[in-house]
Design a protein around this motif. Structure first.
Motif, short mmCIF file in Angstrom:
data_model
loop_
_atom_site.label_atom_id
_atom_site.label_comp_id
_atom_site.label_asym_id
_atom_site.label_seq_id
_atom_site.Cartn_x
_atom_site.Cartn_y
_atom_site.Cartn_z
N PHE A 1 111.41 23.27 20.34
CA PHE A 1 112.42 24.27 20.00
C PHE A 1 113.50 24.19 21.06
CE2 PHE A 1 114.14 28.66 19.83
CZ PHE A 1 114.48 28.69 18.48
N ARG A 2 114.68 23.79 20.65
CA ARG A 2 115.80 23.58 21.57
C ARG A 2 116.72 24.80 21.55
NH1 ARG A 2 116.11 18.10 23.05
NH2 ARG A 2 114.58 16.84 21.91
N VAL A 3 117.05 25.28 22.72
CA VAL A 3 117.86 26.49 22.85
C VAL A 3 119.11 26.17 23.67
CG1 VAL A 3 117.87 28.93 23.50
CG2 VAL A 3 115.71 27.81 22.93
N THR A 4 120.24 26.66 23.20
CA THR A 4 121.47 26.52 23.95
C THR A 4 122.33 27.75 23.75
OG1 THR A 4 123.29 24.98 24.48
CG2 THR A 4 122.86 25.40 22.16
N SER A 5 123.33 27.92 24.60
CA SER A 5 124.16 29.13 24.54
C SER A 5 125.63 28.81 24.68
CB SER A 5 123.76 30.11 25.66
OG SER A 5 122.44 30.58 25.46
N PHE A 6 126.44 29.62 24.03
CA PHE A 6 127.89 29.58 24.17
C PHE A 6 128.29 30.85 24.92
CE2 PHE A 6 126.90 27.71 19.94
CZ PHE A 6 127.18 26.39 20.25
N PHE A 7 129.02 30.69 26.00
CA PHE A 7 129.46 31.85 26.78
C PHE A 7 130.78 31.53 27.46
CE2 PHE A 7 126.64 29.27 29.35
CZ PHE A 7 127.28 29.18 30.57
N GLY A 8 131.43 32.58 27.97
CA GLY A 8 132.74 32.41 28.60
C GLY A 8 133.77 33.27 27.90
N GLU A 9 134.94 32.72 27.67
CA GLU A 9 136.00 33.45 26.97
C GLU A 9 135.64 33.57 25.49
OE1 GLU A 9 139.39 34.03 24.50
OE2 GLU A 9 138.62 31.99 24.80
N GLU A 10 135.83 34.76 24.92
CA GLU A 10 135.30 35.02 23.59
C GLU A 10 135.81 34.06 22.52
OE1 GLU A 10 134.46 38.88 20.80
OE2 GLU A 10 136.56 38.44 21.23
N LYS A 11 137.09 33.77 22.52
CA LYS A 11 137.60 32.90 21.47
C LYS A 11 136.96 31.53 21.52
CE LYS A 11 141.80 31.61 19.04
NZ LYS A 11 143.26 31.88 18.87
N LYS A 12 136.71 31.00 22.72
CA LYS A 12 136.05 29.71 22.84
C LYS A 12 134.60 29.79 22.36
CE LYS A 12 135.33 25.80 25.92
NZ LYS A 12 133.98 25.48 25.38
N ILE A 13 133.93 30.90 22.68
CA ILE A 13 132.56 31.10 22.18
C ILE A 13 132.53 30.99 20.66
CG2 ILE A 13 130.69 32.78 21.90
CD1 ILE A 13 131.48 33.95 24.62
N LEU A 14 133.45 31.69 20.03
CA LEU A 14 133.49 31.73 18.57
C LEU A 14 133.87 30.38 17.97
CD1 LEU A 14 135.20 35.21 18.16
CD2 LEU A 14 132.80 34.66 17.72
N LEU A 15 134.81 29.69 18.59
CA LEU A 15 135.21 28.37 18.10
C LEU A 15 134.07 27.37 18.23
CD1 LEU A 15 138.86 28.11 19.48
CD2 LEU A 15 138.19 28.19 17.07
N ASP A 16 133.36 27.41 19.35
CA ASP A 16 132.24 26.50 19.54
C ASP A 16 131.12 26.77 18.54
OD1 ASP A 16 133.53 25.26 21.62
OD2 ASP A 16 132.46 26.32 23.21
N PHE A 17 130.86 28.05 18.30
CA PHE A 17 129.83 28.41 17.32
C PHE A 17 130.27 28.00 15.92
CE2 PHE A 17 127.86 31.65 14.47
CZ PHE A 17 126.54 31.26 14.64
N CYS A 18 131.52 28.21 15.61
CA CYS A 18 132.08 27.82 14.31
C CYS A 18 131.94 26.31 14.11
CB CYS A 18 133.54 28.25 14.24
SG CYS A 18 134.29 28.04 12.62
N ASN A 19 132.25 25.54 15.14
CA ASN A 19 132.13 24.08 15.04
C ASN A 19 130.68 23.67 14.81
OD1 ASN A 19 134.87 23.62 15.40
ND2 ASN A 19 134.70 23.45 17.63
N LEU A 20 129.74 24.35 15.46
CA LEU A 20 128.33 24.05 15.26
C LEU A 20 127.94 24.27 13.79
CD1 LEU A 20 125.44 23.46 16.39
CD2 LEU A 20 125.22 25.94 16.71
N LEU A 21 128.36 25.39 13.23
CA LEU A 21 128.03 25.67 11.84
C LEU A 21 128.68 24.66 10.90
CD1 LEU A 21 128.27 29.57 11.56
CD2 LEU A 21 126.28 28.15 12.06
N ASN A 22 129.95 24.39 11.10
CA ASN A 22 130.68 23.51 10.19
C ASN A 22 130.18 22.07 10.26
OD1 ASN A 22 132.36 25.51 9.15
ND2 ASN A 22 133.92 25.21 10.73
N ASN A 23 129.77 21.63 11.44
CA ASN A 23 129.40 20.23 11.62
C ASN A 23 127.91 19.94 11.46
OD1 ASN A 23 132.09 19.50 12.16
ND2 ASN A 23 131.88 20.03 14.32
#
Length: 237
Positions: A82-104
């Motif tokens: 089970f692999r775990v990772t996190s997006f953190f920092g500036e909110e817009k970047k968090i959301l963009l990175d999460f969005c890219n994960l979902l889309n890709n």
């Protein structure tokens, strides 16, 4: 039925949120008024809007995301991780990175998102903050026009309810009664704002968020009557 879902097709998630500003005084006058109106039912006469502001993180209009943790299973023969990772920092970047994960990586019809109370909190909060940050909503979060059975979301709270809409069970309680190691560490959700703004310890928040994500996966395994993850199977990346 959930036994038929391939574990590799599920993205488990949890988010941590805080008030959008460190304190009430940093809001402009209009937002102060709107905050008072938004929370008047919850506050009643017990708290002033300023005294109640430490709870602003639970409303997407007055809060922001500081961490999104995700986890996913990889299965190769008898080897399970089970692999775990996190997006953190500036909110817009968090959301963009999460969005890219979902889309890709999680955009197929077989892919599902899973959290605890995520249908009521995590998913709507993420989507609303994306709109506020002018980010296009990814397909997995866009529910417009979809029938209930077409929504690609699993919720361990909903699975535990078995149709009882009045019932709420916290993540901590559910892990306890199911014999799962507690996900909670040295902080709880009410302290995240203080840790973020005063202690400025994002690593502590990330650890807390990742523990909750792992706990959601553990609950899902327990609901399927499968062996729980052991420490050696959990990989932080």
């Amino acid at each position: 039925m959930i036994e038929k879902i391939r574990l590799e097709n599920i993205l488990f998630l949890d988010i941590e949120t805080v008030p959008e500003t460190e304190n009430f005084d940093l809001l402009d006058d209009e937002m102060k008024t709107l905050w008072g109106l938004k929370t008047q039912y919850q506050r009643r006469d017990e708290f002033s809007p300023e005294e109640f502001y430490d709870r602003a993180g639970i409303w997407a209009e007055f809060g922001k995301i500081v961490c999104i943790s995700v986890g996913y299973f990889t299965l190769k023969g008898d080897i399970r991780h089970f692999r775990v990772t996190s997006f953190f920092g500036e909110e817009k970047k968090i959301l963009l990175d999460f969005c890219n994960l979902l889309n890709n990586h999680y955009n197929g019809p077989q892919h599902l998102l899973c959290g605890h109370n995520s249908k009521e909190f995590d998913i709507p909060f993420i989507a609303r903050r994306m709109i506020i940050n002018q980010i296009a909503i990814p397909n997995k979060l866009d529910l417009f026009g979809k029938k209930p059975w077409e929504i690609p979301h699993l919720d361990t709270l909903e699975l535990w309810k078995f149709g009882d809409y009045k019932h709420f069970t916290s993540l901590k309680l559910l892990t306890k009664i199911l014999g799962i190691p507690s996900p909670k560490g040295d902080i709880d959700g009410s302290q995240v704002g203080h840790v973020f703004y005063v202690e400025k310890d994002i690593d502590r928040i990330v650890t807390y968020c990742e523990k909750d994500t792992i706990a959601v996966a553990q609950i899902f395994l327990r609901l399927r009557r499968e062996d729980l993850l052991i420490e050696e199977e959990i990989i932080h990346i």
